[in-house]
Design a protein around this motif. Structure first.
Motif, PDB file in Angstrom:
ATOM      1  N   THR A 147      48.470  49.428  43.833  1.00 10.11           N
ATOM      2  CA  THR A 147      47.953  48.660  42.695  1.00 10.11           C
ATOM      3  C   THR A 147      47.649  47.255  43.175  1.00 10.11           C
ATOM      4  O   THR A 147      48.548  46.532  43.585  1.00 10.11           O
ATOM      5  CB  THR A 147      48.969  48.603  41.539  1.00 10.11           C
ATOM      6  N   ARG A 148      46.390  46.860  43.145  1.00  9.60           N
ATOM      7  CA  ARG A 148      46.027  45.523  43.598  1.00  9.60           C
ATOM      8  C   ARG A 148      44.628  45.158  43.108  1.00  9.60           C
ATOM      9  O   ARG A 148      43.774  46.023  42.905  1.00  9.60           O
ATOM     10  CB  ARG A 148      46.087  45.413  45.109  1.00  9.60           C
ATOM     11  N   ALA A 149      44.434  43.859  42.922  1.00  4.46           N
ATOM     12  CA  ALA A 149      43.105  43.334  42.631  1.00  4.46           C
ATOM     13  C   ALA A 149      42.300  43.276  43.919  1.00  4.46           C
ATOM     14  O   ALA A 149      42.857  43.070  45.007  1.00  4.46           O
ATOM     15  CB  ALA A 149      43.211  41.946  42.007  1.00  4.46           C
ATOM     16  N   VAL A 150      40.999  43.464  43.798  1.00  3.99           N
ATOM     17  CA  VAL A 150      40.134  43.604  44.977  1.00  3.99           C
ATOM     18  C   VAL A 150      38.852  42.800  44.772  1.00  3.99           C
ATOM     19  O   VAL A 150      38.275  42.783  43.682  1.00  3.99           O
ATOM     20  CB  VAL A 150      39.777  45.093  45.205  1.00  3.99           C
ATOM     21  N   THR A 151      38.407  42.159  45.838  1.00  2.00           N
ATOM     22  CA  THR A 151      37.070  41.556  45.861  1.00  2.00           C
ATOM     23  C   THR A 151      36.399  41.955  47.165  1.00  2.00           C
ATOM     24  O   THR A 151      37.072  42.287  48.151  1.00  2.00           O
ATOM     25  CB  THR A 151      37.128  40.020  45.765  1.00  2.00           C
ATOM     26  N   GLY A 152      35.086  41.911  47.190  1.00  3.70           N
ATOM     27  CA  GLY A 152      34.385  42.270  48.410  1.00  3.70           C
ATOM     28  C   GLY A 152      32.894  42.375  48.177  1.00  3.70           C
ATOM     29  O   GLY A 152      32.341  41.716  47.301  1.00  3.70           O
ATOM     30  N   GLY A 156      25.188  44.108  50.156  1.00  2.97           N
ATOM     31  CA  GLY A 156      25.919  42.851  50.256  1.00  2.97           C
ATOM     32  C   GLY A 156      26.254  42.226  48.920  1.00  2.97           C
ATOM     33  O   GLY A 156      26.803  41.117  48.856  1.00  2.97           O
ATOM     34  N   ALA A 157      25.957  42.920  47.813  1.00  2.00           N
ATOM     35  CA  ALA A 157      26.254  42.385  46.488  1.00  2.00           C
ATOM     36  C   ALA A 157      27.761  42.242  46.288  1.00  2.00           C
ATOM     37  O   ALA A 157      28.544  43.106  46.711  1.00  2.00           O
ATOM     38  CB  ALA A 157      25.673  43.296  45.411  1.00  2.00           C
ATOM     39  N   ARG A 158      28.178  41.153  45.641  1.00  2.79           N
ATOM     40  CA  ARG A 158      29.589  40.885  45.410  1.00  2.79           C
ATOM     41  C   ARG A 158      30.164  41.855  44.386  1.00  2.79           C
ATOM     42  O   ARG A 158      29.522  42.222  43.399  1.00  2.79           O
ATOM     43  CB  ARG A 158      29.799  39.460  44.902  1.00  2.79           C
ATOM     44  N   ILE A 159      31.407  42.281  44.641  1.00  2.00           N
ATOM     45  CA  ILE A 159      32.131  43.170  43.741  1.00  2.00           C
ATOM     46  C   ILE A 159      33.489  42.551  43.409  1.00  2.00           C
ATOM     47  O   ILE A 159      34.070  41.801  44.195  1.00  2.00           O
ATOM     48  CB  ILE A 159      32.355  44.567  44.358  1.00  2.00           C
ATOM     49  N   THR A 160      33.979  42.855  42.238  1.00  2.00           N
ATOM     50  CA  THR A 160      35.313  42.457  41.798  1.00  2.00           C
ATOM     51  C   THR A 160      35.897  43.633  41.037  1.00  2.00           C
ATOM     52  O   THR A 160      35.224  44.218  40.185  1.00  2.00           O
ATOM     53  CB  THR A 160      35.262  41.229  40.866  1.00  2.00           C
ATOM     54  N   GLY A 161      37.135  44.005  41.340  1.00  7.28           N
ATOM     55  CA  GLY A 161      37.743  45.128  40.644  1.00  7.28           C
ATOM     56  C   GLY A 161      39.203  45.262  40.985  1.00  7.28           C
ATOM     57  O   GLY A 161      39.872  44.295  41.342  1.00  7.28           O
ATOM     58  N   TYR A 162      39.708  46.480  40.874  1.00  9.01           N
ATOM     59  CA  TYR A 162      41.128  46.722  41.132  1.00  9.01           C
ATOM     60  C   TYR A 162      41.331  48.169  41.565  1.00  9.01           C
ATOM     61  O   TYR A 162      40.515  49.041  41.270  1.00  9.01           O
ATOM     62  CB  TYR A 162      41.966  46.404  39.890  1.00  9.01           C
ATOM     63  N   GLU A 163      42.421  48.385  42.281  1.00  5.19           N
ATOM     64  CA  GLU A 163      42.817  49.723  42.710  1.00  5.19           C
ATOM     65  C   GLU A 163      44.078  50.148  41.975  1.00  5.19           C
ATOM     66  O   GLU A 163      45.023  49.376  41.857  1.00  5.19           O
ATOM     67  CB  GLU A 163      43.117  49.749  44.209  1.00  5.19           C
ATOM     68  N   ILE A 164      44.087  51.370  41.465  1.00  7.87           N
ATOM     69  CA  ILE A 164      45.303  52.033  40.977  1.00  7.87           C
ATOM     70  C   ILE A 164      45.183  53.484  41.413  1.00  7.87           C
ATOM     71  O   ILE A 164      44.421  54.256  40.813  1.00  7.87           O
ATOM     72  CB  ILE A 164      45.445  51.969  39.443  1.00  7.87           C
ATOM     73  N   HIS A 165      45.877  53.850  42.477  1.00  5.94           N
ATOM     74  CA  HIS A 165      45.796  55.243  42.924  1.00  5.94           C
ATOM     75  C   HIS A 165      47.015  55.611  43.756  1.00  5.94           C
ATOM     76  O   HIS A 165      47.655  54.760  44.371  1.00  5.94           O
ATOM     77  CB  HIS A 165      44.516  55.481  43.733  1.00  5.94           C
ATOM     78  N   GLY A 170      33.095  58.098  62.199  1.00  3.61           N
ATOM     79  CA  GLY A 170      31.655  57.908  62.151  1.00  3.61           C
ATOM     80  C   GLY A 170      31.069  57.826  60.753  1.00  3.61           C
ATOM     81  O   GLY A 170      29.890  57.488  60.594  1.00  3.61           O
ATOM     82  N   ALA A 171      31.875  58.129  59.718  1.00  6.97           N
ATOM     83  CA  ALA A 171      31.357  58.056  58.350  1.00  6.97           C
ATOM     84  C   ALA A 171      31.199  56.596  57.936  1.00  6.97           C
ATOM     85  O   ALA A 171      32.010  55.736  58.292  1.00  6.97           O
ATOM     86  CB  ALA A 171      32.300  58.773  57.390  1.00  6.97           C
ATOM     87  N   ALA A 172      30.181  56.302  57.182  1.00 12.91           N
ATOM     88  CA  ALA A 172      29.893  54.923  56.791  1.00 12.91           C
ATOM     89  C   ALA A 172      30.741  54.523  55.590  1.00 12.91           C
ATOM     90  O   ALA A 172      30.833  55.271  54.614  1.00 12.91           O
ATOM     91  CB  ALA A 172      28.418  54.781  56.444  1.00 12.91           C
ATOM     92  N   PRO A 173      31.361  53.346  55.637  1.00 16.67           N
ATOM     93  CA  PRO A 173      32.088  52.859  54.455  1.00 16.67           C
ATOM     94  C   PRO A 173      31.109  52.437  53.363  1.00 16.67           C
ATOM     95  O   PRO A 173      29.963  52.066  53.642  1.00 16.67           O
ATOM     96  CB  PRO A 173      32.875  51.662  54.988  1.00 16.67           C
ATOM     97  N   TRP A 174      31.567  52.465  52.116  1.00 19.13           N
ATOM     98  CA  TRP A 174      30.705  52.069  51.015  1.00 19.13           C
ATOM     99  C   TRP A 174      30.950  50.621  50.592  1.00 19.13           C
ATOM    100  O   TRP A 174      30.059  49.954  50.098  1.00 19.13           O
ATOM    101  CB  TRP A 174      30.906  52.999  49.825  1.00 19.13           C
ATOM    102  N   LEU A 175      32.190  50.143  50.823  1.00 22.15           N
ATOM    103  CA  LEU A 175      32.561  48.788  50.441  1.00 22.15           C
ATOM    104  C   LEU A 175      33.203  48.055  51.604  1.00 22.15           C
ATOM    105  O   LEU A 175      33.967  48.655  52.372  1.00 22.15           O
ATOM    106  CB  LEU A 175      33.567  48.802  49.267  1.00 22.15           C
ATOM    107  N   HIS A 176      32.927  46.775  51.715  1.00 23.95           N
ATOM    108  CA  HIS A 176      33.636  45.887  52.637  1.00 23.95           C
ATOM    109  C   HIS A 176      34.445  44.900  51.799  1.00 23.95           C
ATOM    110  O   HIS A 176      33.872  44.132  51.012  1.00 23.95           O
ATOM    111  CB  HIS A 176      32.642  45.130  53.538  1.00 23.95           C
ATOM    112  N   LEU A 177      35.768  44.943  51.941  1.00 26.22           N
ATOM    113  CA  LEU A 177      36.639  44.133  51.106  1.00 26.22           C
ATOM    114  C   LEU A 177      36.974  42.813  51.791  1.00 26.22           C
ATOM    115  O   LEU A 177      36.997  42.725  53.020  1.00 26.22           O
ATOM    116  CB  LEU A 177      37.912  44.907  50.773  1.00 26.22           C
ATOM    117  N   ASP A 178      37.259  41.807  50.979  1.00 29.01           N
ATOM    118  CA  ASP A 178      37.501  40.474  51.517  1.00 29.01           C
ATOM    119  C   ASP A 178      38.802  40.383  52.306  1.00 29.01           C
ATOM    120  O   ASP A 178      38.980  39.445  53.094  1.00 29.01           O
ATOM    121  CB  ASP A 178      37.534  39.446  50.376  1.00 29.01           C
ATOM    122  N   ASP A 179      39.713  41.348  52.113  1.00 31.36           N
ATOM    123  CA  ASP A 179      40.963  41.329  52.876  1.00 31.36           C
ATOM    124  C   ASP A 179      40.822  42.007  54.233  1.00 31.36           C
ATOM    125  O   ASP A 179      41.809  42.212  54.946  1.00 31.36           O
ATOM    126  CB  ASP A 179      42.103  41.970  52.073  1.00 31.36           C
ATOM    127  N   GLY A 180      39.598  42.356  54.606  1.00 34.58           N
ATOM    128  CA  GLY A 180      39.341  42.954  55.916  1.00 34.58           C
ATOM    129  C   GLY A 180      39.292  44.472  55.913  1.00 34.58           C
ATOM    130  O   GLY A 180      38.881  45.078  56.906  1.00 34.58           O
TER     131      GLY A 180
END
Length: 486
Positions: free
Chosen positions: A372-377, A383-392, A401-411
C-alpha cells in the motif's frame, strides 16, 4: 470534544455524501474538521497519508475537510472476498480473513481500538463528523455493534438520522426506525434529515410534522437531490450499472467482475466527453465495437477470473484482440492478463495455480503481505505524468525483455506493455485522474480529453454540495448538537 454522527434508515441513503458535504461546510466556516467511520465495508479503498488502508469514502471526506487522510478516520475496514468471508483491515493493516460469524465474535474487542482512534481524532479537531454504517434498525446486529448505536453510546456522540425520500416510504422508514430501537438507543437520535428530495417542498410539510409527532425528533433540514454528487466517487458497488458514461466517441468497455474493487478508477473516464464508458454487467457480451477493454481491480483475482470465463468474456476478449482492439488491466485485472496466477497459501480459496488469459508475459504469485503506497511517475510511452496509489497482494514476475508500462519516481518500473501499448497492465490505481495522463491515454483511441484533473472536479463538487447544505440544513443546530458530545 465536539462530534455529531449521521446514521441512516438504510444503506445508500446518502450518508457518505452528506458527511462529506458537512465536512466541507464546516471547514468553510473555519473549523478544524475530521471525518470518522468506525467500521466500513467496501472494496473501494484508499491509501492514507501514513501508508495504511482506509475506505475510499473516508479519503473523500478528508479531502472535503481539507486534511490528509489517516487510518484513524476508518479504523476497521472489511473487504468482501466472497459471500461469506471478508478481509479484516484494522488501523490500516490486514488482520486476516474472517467469516461473518467470526467477525461478530471479534467486534467487542475491536471497540477499544475504534474508540482510541476516535479520541485521537477528537483531540486534533474542533469537530468530528461521524458516519454510521447500514442502519441502526438492523436490531438483529445490535449486540456487539461498533458501527452505529454501539459506537454512539460508547463514545457519547449525538445522532442525526437520515431518510431517503427518493426510494419512497421515508415516513415509515424514519418512524419505523424509532419504533424498533431500544429506548436508550432512540434517545441518542436528536434530529432527522430527509435526503434526495425533488419537487415542491411545501407538499411535504405534513409529512415532516408527522415524523416529528411520532418520534419527537426535530427536522434539521430537507436536502434536495444533489446532482453534483454524481461527480464524486461512489463508495461501493451499489452504484454500479445505474448510469453509463456521459461522453461520445470511442467506446471503453469495463466488465463488472463479481468482486470488483476500486472501480472509481473509471470515474474520470465516465465524465470524459471524448469517450464513451460502458460498464458491462454479467450475462452480457463485451461489445464488438469497443476500442478499449479495461479489466478492473478485484478483491479475489482467481475466483473473478473464473467468473470472467463463465460469462464468456474470455472469448469476447480474444476476438477483441484479434480485431486489433486495445486492452488494459489494472491491479487484479493486470494479474488476470498474465500467463499464470499462483495462490500457494490458499488466500482466495484452494491452494492452486491457474492459467491466466495469456495476453501478457507475466506470472503472479499471491502473498499475504499487501503493498500500500502512493505513487507518482510517468507513462513509459508518452512521458505523461501520473499520480495514483497501489493496493495489492502478490508479486508479478515479468518475462525478460518485456517493456514496462510505467516509470515511477522512486526508480521502480510497473506494468507490462506489448505491441506499443495495445495490450498493457499495471498495478496503479487512479491512473486516469490526472489530466495529462488521461489525455495521453484517450489520444491513443483517437479522442481528445477535457483537460480537467479529477481532483479539481471533485473539489468543485464538494463546494457546490456544501453550499446547498448551508442553505437547507440548520448547520448551527448541528454544531450545537455536536457540542453535547461526551
Amino acid at each position: 470534544m465536539a462530534a455529531v454522527m449521521l446514521q441512516g434508515t438504510g444503506s445508500d441513503v446518502g450518508k457518505s455524501v452528506l458527511v462529506a458535504g458537512l465536512c466541507r461546510a464546516l471547514a468553510n466556516r473555519g473549523l478544524t474538521v475530521r471525518p470518522f467511520k468506525a467500521q466500513n465495508m467496501s472494496n473501494n479503498a484508499a491509501v492514507a497519508a501514513d501508508g495504511g488502508e482506509i475506505g475510499r469514502a473516508q479519503a473523500l471526506q478528508a479531502m472535503a475537510a481539507r486534511v490528509a487522510p489517516g487510518v484513524d478516520m476508518n479504523p476497521v475496514l472489511l473487504k468482501p472476498q466472497s459471500d461469506r468471508t471478508a478481509q479484516l483491515v484494522v488501523a490500516g493493516r490486514v488482520r486476516g480473513t474472517l467469516a461473518a460469524g467470526d467477525y461478530r465474535r471479534r467486534k467487542p474487542e475491536l471497540l477499544a481500538e475504534v474508540l482510541a482512534a476516535y479520541r485521537r481524532l477528537s483531540h486534533a479537531a474542533d469537530i468530528v463528523v461521524v458516519e454510521g454504517a447500514g442502519s441502526p434498525a438492523e436490531i438483529n446486529l445490535r449486540a456487539g455493534d461498533i458501527a452505529n448505536m454501539g459506537f454512539a453510546r460508547a463514545a457519547g456522540v449525538p445522532v442525526v438520522l437520515i431518510g431517503d425520500i427518493d426510494r419512497g416510504g421515508v415516513i415509515a422508514s424514519l418512524v419505523g426506525t424509532h419504533a424498533v430501537l431500544d429506548p436508550d438507543d432512540a434517545a441518542m437520535i436528536r434530529g432527522f434529515l430527509v435526503n434526495k428530495f425533488r419537487g415542491d417542498l411545501s407538499l411535504f410539510d405534513d409529512g415532516l410534522a408527522a415524523i416529528t409527532a411520532r418520534t419527537g425528533w426535530p427536522n434539521l433540514g430537507v436536502v434536495p437531490w444533489l446532482a453534483d454528487a454524481a461527480r464524486l466517487p461512489a463508495e461501493d458497488a451499489v452504484a454500479l450499472g445505474r448510469d453509463g458514461g456521459t461522453g461520445a466517441g470511442p467506446l471503453i468497455a469495463v466488465p463488472m467482475l463479481s468482486r470488483i474493487a476500486n472501480f472509481d478508477d473509471m470515474d474520470a473516464l465516465a465524465h470524459e466527453p471524448g469517450v464513451r464508458l460502458m460498464m458491462i454487467p454479467p450475462g452480457q457480451p463485451l461489445p464488438g465495437d469497443a476500442a478499449l477493454v479495461i479489466l478492473p481491480g478485484t478483491k479475489a483475482t482467481i475466483p473473478d477470473l473464473a467468473f470472467f470465463r463463465a460469462q464468456g468474456w474470455d472469448v469476447d476478449l480474444a476476438a477483441h484482440v484479434r480485431r486489433g482492439g486495445r486492452v488494459l488491466g489494472i491491479c487484479g485485472g493486470y494479474q488476470m492478463l498474465g500467463r499464470t496466477i499462483a495462490d500457494p497459501l490458499g488466500l482466495e480459496g484452494a491452494a492452486e495455480t491457474v492459467a491466466g488469459l495469456g495476453l501478457l508475459p507475466v506470472d503472479t504469485v499471491l502473498a499475504a503481505a499487501k503493498q500500500t503506497r502512493a505513487v507518482t511517475g510517468r507513462l513509459a510511452a508518452s512521458g505523461a505524468r501520473i499520480t495514483g496509489y497501489e493496493i495489492h497482494a502478490g508479486v508479478t514476475i515479468v518475462a525478460d525483455g518485456a517493456a514496462p508500462w510505467l516509470h515511477l519516481d522512486d526508480g521502480r518500473v510497473d506494468g507490462t506493455s506489448l505491441d506499443d501499448g495495445r495490450i498493457a497492465g499495471c498495478y496503479l490505481h487512479g491512473l486516469f485522474d490526472r489530466a495529462e495522463a488521461r489525455a495521453a491515454l484517450v489520444a491513443e483511441l483517437g479522442a481528445a480529453s477535457d483537460g480537467l484533473d479529477r481532483v479539481t472536479v471533485i473539489d468543485a463538487a464538494l463546494d457546490a454540495i456544501a453550499a446547498t447544505l448551508d442553505r437547507v440544513i440548520d448547520i448551527d443546530a448541528v454544531i450545537a448538537l455536536a457540542g453535547e458530545a461526551a
